[in-house]
Design a protein around this motif. Structure first.
Motif, PDB file in Angstrom:
ATOM      1  N   ASP A 196     -55.250  29.742  -1.667  1.00  9.57           N
ATOM      2  CA  ASP A 196     -55.574  28.577  -0.585  1.00  9.57           C
ATOM      3  C   ASP A 196     -56.580  29.101   0.304  1.00  9.57           C
ATOM      4  O   ASP A 196     -57.285  28.349   0.550  1.00  9.57           O
ATOM      5  CB  ASP A 196     -54.167  28.061  -0.013  1.00  9.57           C
ATOM      6  CG  ASP A 196     -53.305  27.245  -1.177  1.00  9.57           C
ATOM      7  OD1 ASP A 196     -53.692  26.636  -1.992  1.00  9.57           O
ATOM      8  OD2 ASP A 196     -51.999  27.346  -0.627  1.00  9.57           O
ATOM      9  N   LEU A 197     -56.368  30.112   0.937  1.00  9.12           N
ATOM     10  CA  LEU A 197     -57.283  30.615   1.934  1.00  9.12           C
ATOM     11  C   LEU A 197     -58.275  31.599   1.368  1.00  9.12           C
ATOM     12  O   LEU A 197     -59.249  31.624   2.045  1.00  9.12           O
ATOM     13  CB  LEU A 197     -56.435  31.434   3.056  1.00  9.12           C
ATOM     14  CG  LEU A 197     -55.317  30.990   3.675  1.00  9.12           C
ATOM     15  CD1 LEU A 197     -54.507  31.987   4.599  1.00  9.12           C
ATOM     16  CD2 LEU A 197     -55.549  29.983   4.495  1.00  9.12           C
ATOM     17  N   ALA A 198     -58.543  32.181   0.493  1.00 12.84           N
ATOM     18  CA  ALA A 198     -59.308  33.072  -0.089  1.00 12.84           C
ATOM     19  C   ALA A 198     -59.407  33.135  -1.725  1.00 12.84           C
ATOM     20  O   ALA A 198     -58.900  34.034  -2.368  1.00 12.84           O
ATOM     21  CB  ALA A 198     -58.948  34.343   0.449  1.00 12.84           C
ATOM     22  N   PRO A 199     -59.744  32.027  -2.318  1.00 18.91           N
ATOM     23  CA  PRO A 199     -59.820  31.987  -3.669  1.00 18.91           C
ATOM     24  C   PRO A 199     -60.601  33.198  -4.250  1.00 18.91           C
ATOM     25  O   PRO A 199     -60.321  33.595  -5.533  1.00 18.91           O
ATOM     26  CB  PRO A 199     -60.544  30.644  -4.049  1.00 18.91           C
ATOM     27  CG  PRO A 199     -60.688  30.159  -2.525  1.00 18.91           C
ATOM     28  CD  PRO A 199     -60.320  30.789  -1.508  1.00 18.91           C
ATOM     29  N   ASP A 200     -61.479  33.646  -3.487  1.00 20.21           N
ATOM     30  CA  ASP A 200     -62.319  34.913  -4.155  1.00 20.21           C
ATOM     31  C   ASP A 200     -61.182  35.991  -4.261  1.00 20.21           C
ATOM     32  O   ASP A 200     -61.767  37.015  -5.080  1.00 20.21           O
ATOM     33  CB  ASP A 200     -63.352  35.282  -3.245  1.00 20.21           C
ATOM     34  CG  ASP A 200     -62.909  35.650  -1.538  1.00 20.21           C
ATOM     35  OD1 ASP A 200     -62.324  34.902  -1.036  1.00 20.21           O
ATOM     36  OD2 ASP A 200     -62.921  36.768  -1.353  1.00 20.21           O
ATOM     37  N   LEU A 201     -60.171  36.246  -3.666  1.00 23.03           N
ATOM     38  CA  LEU A 201     -59.188  37.186  -4.014  1.00 23.03           C
ATOM     39  C   LEU A 201     -58.249  37.167  -5.257  1.00 23.03           C
ATOM     40  O   LEU A 201     -57.548  38.023  -5.606  1.00 23.03           O
ATOM     41  CB  LEU A 201     -58.342  37.557  -2.710  1.00 23.03           C
ATOM     42  CG  LEU A 201     -59.097  38.060  -1.509  1.00 23.03           C
ATOM     43  CD1 LEU A 201     -58.437  38.458  -0.428  1.00 23.03           C
ATOM     44  CD2 LEU A 201     -60.069  39.060  -1.724  1.00 23.03           C
ATOM     45  N   LEU A 202     -58.354  35.953  -5.683  1.00 21.08           N
ATOM     46  CA  LEU A 202     -57.380  35.664  -7.067  1.00 21.08           C
ATOM     47  C   LEU A 202     -58.229  36.171  -8.107  1.00 21.08           C
ATOM     48  O   LEU A 202     -59.475  35.608  -8.389  1.00 21.08           O
ATOM     49  CB  LEU A 202     -57.233  34.201  -7.019  1.00 21.08           C
ATOM     50  CG  LEU A 202     -56.088  33.716  -8.026  1.00 21.08           C
ATOM     51  CD1 LEU A 202     -54.574  34.110  -7.657  1.00 21.08           C
ATOM     52  CD2 LEU A 202     -56.263  32.127  -8.287  1.00 21.08           C
ATOM     53  N   PRO A 203     -57.762  37.054  -8.757  1.00 19.26           N
ATOM     54  CA  PRO A 203     -58.348  37.614 -10.074  1.00 19.26           C
ATOM     55  C   PRO A 203     -58.624  36.580 -11.135  1.00 19.26           C
ATOM     56  O   PRO A 203     -57.607  35.587 -11.207  1.00 19.26           O
ATOM     57  CB  PRO A 203     -57.374  38.537 -10.664  1.00 19.26           C
ATOM     58  CG  PRO A 203     -56.685  39.081  -9.480  1.00 19.26           C
ATOM     59  CD  PRO A 203     -56.359  38.007  -8.685  1.00 19.26           C
ATOM     60  N   ALA A 204     -59.694  36.478 -11.857  1.00 21.14           N
ATOM     61  CA  ALA A 204     -59.969  35.455 -12.716  1.00 21.14           C
ATOM     62  C   ALA A 204     -59.008  35.444 -13.835  1.00 21.14           C
ATOM     63  O   ALA A 204     -58.646  34.177 -14.497  1.00 21.14           O
ATOM     64  CB  ALA A 204     -61.441  35.864 -13.286  1.00 21.14           C
ATOM     65  N   ASP A 205     -58.296  36.499 -14.084  1.00 18.90           N
ATOM     66  CA  ASP A 205     -57.109  36.377 -15.412  1.00 18.90           C
ATOM     67  C   ASP A 205     -55.748  36.204 -14.754  1.00 18.90           C
ATOM     68  O   ASP A 205     -54.859  36.516 -15.379  1.00 18.90           O
ATOM     69  CB  ASP A 205     -57.278  37.708 -16.036  1.00 18.90           C
ATOM     70  CG  ASP A 205     -57.364  39.081 -15.345  1.00 18.90           C
ATOM     71  OD1 ASP A 205     -56.970  38.762 -13.986  1.00 18.90           O
ATOM     72  OD2 ASP A 205     -57.076  40.209 -16.030  1.00 18.90           O
ATOM     73  N   TRP A 206     -55.709  35.918 -13.388  1.00 14.61           N
ATOM     74  CA  TRP A 206     -54.274  35.939 -12.961  1.00 14.61           C
ATOM     75  C   TRP A 206     -53.561  34.715 -13.467  1.00 14.61           C
ATOM     76  O   TRP A 206     -54.166  33.711 -13.527  1.00 14.61           O
ATOM     77  CB  TRP A 206     -54.446  35.790 -11.609  1.00 14.61           C
ATOM     78  CG  TRP A 206     -53.095  35.951 -10.895  1.00 14.61           C
ATOM     79  CD1 TRP A 206     -52.463  37.069 -10.472  1.00 14.61           C
ATOM     80  CD2 TRP A 206     -52.179  34.911 -10.263  1.00 14.61           C
ATOM     81  NE1 TRP A 206     -50.926  36.664  -9.984  1.00 14.61           N
ATOM     82  CE2 TRP A 206     -50.933  35.297  -9.830  1.00 14.61           C
ATOM     83  CE3 TRP A 206     -52.229  33.496 -10.413  1.00 14.61           C
ATOM     84  CZ2 TRP A 206     -49.779  34.820  -9.430  1.00 14.61           C
ATOM     85  CZ3 TRP A 206     -50.959  32.906 -10.027  1.00 14.61           C
ATOM     86  CH2 TRP A 206     -50.045  33.347  -9.339  1.00 14.61           C
ATOM     87  N   VAL A 207     -52.374  34.907 -13.851  1.00 10.28           N
ATOM     88  CA  VAL A 207     -51.622  33.716 -14.606  1.00 10.28           C
ATOM     89  C   VAL A 207     -50.179  33.686 -13.560  1.00 10.28           C
ATOM     90  O   VAL A 207     -49.587  34.857 -13.318  1.00 10.28           O
ATOM     91  CB  VAL A 207     -51.265  34.303 -16.097  1.00 10.28           C
ATOM     92  CG1 VAL A 207     -50.375  32.973 -16.410  1.00 10.28           C
ATOM     93  CG2 VAL A 207     -52.537  34.504 -16.926  1.00 10.28           C
ATOM     94  N   HIS A 208     -49.786  32.608 -13.105  1.00 12.16           N
ATOM     95  CA  HIS A 208     -48.846  32.486 -12.523  1.00 12.16           C
ATOM     96  C   HIS A 208     -47.507  32.651 -13.294  1.00 12.16           C
ATOM     97  O   HIS A 208     -47.469  31.964 -14.302  1.00 12.16           O
ATOM     98  CB  HIS A 208     -48.757  30.945 -12.041  1.00 12.16           C
ATOM     99  CG  HIS A 208     -47.709  30.542 -10.995  1.00 12.16           C
ATOM    100  ND1 HIS A 208     -47.947  29.843  -9.910  1.00 12.16           N
ATOM    101  CD2 HIS A 208     -46.346  30.897 -10.934  1.00 12.16           C
ATOM    102  CE1 HIS A 208     -46.762  29.504  -9.462  1.00 12.16           C
ATOM    103  NE2 HIS A 208     -45.768  30.385  -9.913  1.00 12.16           N
ATOM    104  N   PRO A 209     -46.727  33.585 -13.007  1.00  8.99           N
ATOM    105  CA  PRO A 209     -45.399  33.947 -13.800  1.00  8.99           C
ATOM    106  C   PRO A 209     -44.366  32.702 -13.751  1.00  8.99           C
ATOM    107  O   PRO A 209     -44.148  32.071 -12.626  1.00  8.99           O
ATOM    108  CB  PRO A 209     -44.759  35.167 -12.936  1.00  8.99           C
ATOM    109  CG  PRO A 209     -46.001  35.653 -12.016  1.00  8.99           C
ATOM    110  CD  PRO A 209     -46.954  34.588 -11.803  1.00  8.99           C
ATOM    111  N   ALA A 210     -44.235  32.418 -14.961  1.00  3.84           N
ATOM    112  CA  ALA A 210     -43.393  31.288 -15.308  1.00  3.84           C
ATOM    113  C   ALA A 210     -42.057  31.206 -14.555  1.00  3.84           C
ATOM    114  O   ALA A 210     -41.380  30.023 -14.506  1.00  3.84           O
ATOM    115  CB  ALA A 210     -43.290  31.111 -16.796  1.00  3.84           C
TER     116      ALA A 210
END
Ligand code: GSY
Length: 151
Positions: free
Chosen positions: A127-141
């Motif tokens: 929410d604060l820094a979308p640049d820090l979210l890896p492009a391949d990050w997947v929310h654990p189910a």
């Protein structure tokens, strides 16, 4: 020279939002606070739901000084370390400092070694820094989290 730093805060005992509000009010160099999330506990014993946020600082404090800030806030919340991974009034972790890595185990590792596995960290961080979210990050189910709004 100041740079962007991110801390993760969580609480799952007592007046959870109040513990977070009090801690945030005392943080130095604060520039942004993520939305508030209620999150299922990850790891540890069976325990109550957490409230979690991430905050952004623009600071020239060193990584170890930031760790001191985190510990001071936890102590002010009268946190008692009963059990590792167990319930707590307040947890404050250094997540990320732009351009810096710290390898001083077990005291301090930056980036935080488990941040990318934890939805309760990555979602508010994004929410604060979308640049820090890896492009391949997947929310654990198995890590449901619910946005509650502003702290
Ligand atoms: O590492 C931070 C404390 N913690 C949390 C937390 O803040 N939120 C959730 N959802 N699970 C957690 N497990 C631990 S340990």
């Amino acid at each position: 020279m100041s740079r962007r730093a991110f801390l993760a805060l969580g609480s799952n005992i007592g007046e959870r939002a109040e513990y977070l509000r009090t801690a945030v009010a005392e943080l130095p160099d604060l520039v942004a606070v993520s939305p508030l999330y209620e999150t299922d506990p990850v790891g540890g014993p069976e325990q109550d739901l957490f409230l979690n946020i991430v905050v952004e600082l623009d600071t020239d404090l060193t990584a170890h000084q930031l760790l001191g800030v985190c510990r001071d806030r936890e102590a002010a919340a009268e946190r008692v370390r009963v059990e590792r991974w167990g319930p707590r009034t307040l947890d404050v972790d250094v997540l990320w400092i732009d351009g810096e890595t710290v390898d001083d185990p077990p005291e301090l590792l930056v980036p935080h070694p488990r941040m990318f596995e934890r939805a309760f960290v990555m979602v508010p961080l994004a929410d604060l820094a979308p640049d820090l979210l890896p492009a391949d990050w997947v929310h654990p189910a198995d890590q449901p989290i619910r946005k509650l709004g502003d702290l």
